[in-house]
Design a protein around this motif. Sequence first.
Motif, mmCIF file in Angstrom:
data_model
loop_
_atom_site.group_PDB
_atom_site.id
_atom_site.type_symbol
_atom_site.label_atom_id
_atom_site.label_comp_id
_atom_site.label_asym_id
_atom_site.label_seq_id
_atom_site.Cartn_x
_atom_site.Cartn_y
_atom_site.Cartn_z
ATOM 1 N N HIS A 237 0.853 -1.188 0.000
ATOM 2 C CA HIS A 237 0.000 0.000 0.000
ATOM 3 C C HIS A 237 0.886 1.233 0.000
ATOM 4 O O HIS A 237 1.768 1.364 0.858
ATOM 5 C CB HIS A 237 -0.910 0.021 1.235
ATOM 6 C CG HIS A 237 -1.756 -1.198 1.389
ATOM 7 N ND1 HIS A 237 -3.035 -1.287 0.877
ATOM 8 C CD2 HIS A 237 -1.504 -2.389 1.985
ATOM 9 C CE1 HIS A 237 -3.533 -2.478 1.159
ATOM 10 N NE2 HIS A 237 -2.629 -3.172 1.823
ATOM 11 N N ILE A 242 -1.299 5.909 7.470
ATOM 12 C CA ILE A 242 -2.254 4.835 7.735
ATOM 13 C C ILE A 242 -3.624 5.446 8.061
ATOM 14 O O ILE A 242 -3.724 6.451 8.764
ATOM 15 C CB ILE A 242 -1.773 3.969 8.911
ATOM 16 C CG1 ILE A 242 -0.568 3.121 8.500
ATOM 17 C CG2 ILE A 242 -2.889 3.088 9.439
ATOM 18 C CD1 ILE A 242 -0.895 1.933 7.626
ATOM 19 N N LEU A 278 -8.771 -0.833 4.348
ATOM 20 C CA LEU A 278 -7.414 -1.188 4.754
ATOM 21 C C LEU A 278 -7.426 -2.322 5.781
ATOM 22 O O LEU A 278 -6.613 -3.256 5.698
ATOM 23 C CB LEU A 278 -6.722 0.049 5.329
ATOM 24 C CG LEU A 278 -5.194 0.076 5.301
ATOM 25 C CD1 LEU A 278 -4.673 -0.049 3.877
ATOM 26 C CD2 LEU A 278 -4.679 1.353 5.931
ATOM 27 N N PHE A 294 3.603 -1.323 3.913
ATOM 28 C CA PHE A 294 3.011 0.009 3.899
ATOM 29 C C PHE A 294 4.110 1.034 3.631
ATOM 30 O O PHE A 294 5.034 1.182 4.442
ATOM 31 C CB PHE A 294 2.316 0.300 5.233
ATOM 32 C CG PHE A 294 1.187 -0.641 5.540
ATOM 33 C CD1 PHE A 294 -0.066 -0.448 4.972
ATOM 34 C CD2 PHE A 294 1.390 -1.739 6.369
ATOM 35 C CE1 PHE A 294 -1.110 -1.331 5.242
ATOM 36 C CE2 PHE A 294 0.353 -2.629 6.637
ATOM 37 C CZ PHE A 294 -0.904 -2.419 6.067
ATOM 38 N N THR A 344 4.492 -7.709 8.811
ATOM 39 C CA THR A 344 4.253 -6.348 8.334
ATOM 40 C C THR A 344 5.563 -5.599 8.176
ATOM 41 O O THR A 344 6.435 -5.671 9.057
ATOM 42 C CB THR A 344 3.352 -5.588 9.332
ATOM 43 O OG1 THR A 344 2.119 -6.300 9.499
ATOM 44 C CG2 THR A 344 3.066 -4.177 8.855
#
Length: 465
Positions: A237, A242, A278, A294, A344
């Motif tokens: 993304h 965020i 998301l 991200f 992540t």
Amino acid sequence: MKKFLDENFLLQTETAQRLYHEYAKGLPIIDYHCHLPPNEIAANLNFKNLTHAWLYGDHYKWRALRTNGVDESYITGTKSDAEKFEKWAATVPYTLRNPLYHWTHLELQRYFDTDEILSPDTATKIYDDCSAKLQTPEFAVQSLIKKMKVETICTTDDPLDNLEFHQQMAGSDVAKILPTFRPDKAMNADDTQALNAYINKLEEVANVSISDYDSYLAALKTRHDFFAAHGCKVSDHGLEHIYAENYTDEEVKAIFDKIRSGQALLPGEILKIKSALLIQFAIWDHEKGWVQQFHLGALRNNNTRLLTKLGPDTGFDSIGDFSQAANLSKFLNKLDTEDKLTKTIIYNLNPADNEMMAAMIGNFNDGTVAGKVQFGSGWWFLDQKDGMIRQMNALSNLGLISRFIGMLTDSRSFLSFPRHEYFRRIVCNLFAEDIENGELPNDIAWTGKIIQDICYYNAKNYFPF
């Protein structure tokens, strides 16, 4: 005085030289995030000339050319490839202390075996010699990939993509060429007209009638499943920050109805539907055991006049100064509370946020996986010597650099893989400096192992390829 870009480039001590030549040099490359066009890999493209290989689509070089006073006709305009290269060769001497100077000459050495410094005086010879080589089978893109010992490439792909070129490359002996699920356009609630056009295309591709928010999710889930069936293990993304707004299902469904009716959304409504999407993507990633990425902090399309003339992604993006910490914490905590936080990677574009990002990842490393939540390598404006060192120092001070998954190209160029070498040399010099200063023990074998992990093995163990 040291020779420019010799075998010990960036390696300031004998310890650094040992660490690089005995441990880091020659390791394979896992390029887990890039923008290489998969159609060109599948076609095993030969570039027409060095301009085609080097200057087409390279925002870094375009920005330098403009800063050097070069007219746009020599950058994205109608001038010939030879004329464009001449302008680049005339600009390179003015890029001293910019990473472009290093990258340019690393690429000339590693791919074309030329030690010449690019300048107006050497431009014609370098252009002719390199362009001739690029026409040969040994310089087709698959050979370039093999030459750099690239083991895995993760491209960046929209959910609408049919992945035909990835399918063609399945089982290839070149490298693993895997797609990445990048649903940015599916979240573009800022522009309801563009989003509606996207939803209409999604209906066709997914063969799902999209009448409400639930059917929109069903269609996107179909594409998520399709990507998984074709080897995808990673999502990505590209966000300013965020999105972590509170929302209810009823609110999000009503907002989606407004989108489909062509109504513009209020700022709060945009944040709610982006936040909901998301979270949903993150839940699907967790279900499949994917790694989610991200990229945070880019302020895009700053120059309206040139954006209108040239379009997006032409070199007018910049570092943003968004507030990141609270929403990032809220987003990760929501997933973690529900036990749906997958591996992540968080990339930061503003160096002022480095320590915050390095501290944040420690909140959600829960002992289940080594380095489960990663502070990603310096990227875009920060994938240069100073930017990478600052990122690694922040990670070292506040986390475990020993569990860091290392470098990626984030590039559209098939000649950019020496950036991994650049990173590896910097890592070796960084550790060696501490050894030389007595801040780390002179245990070359253990330090060498840690460096090998950072440069290759951590990524190999982290990604489920």
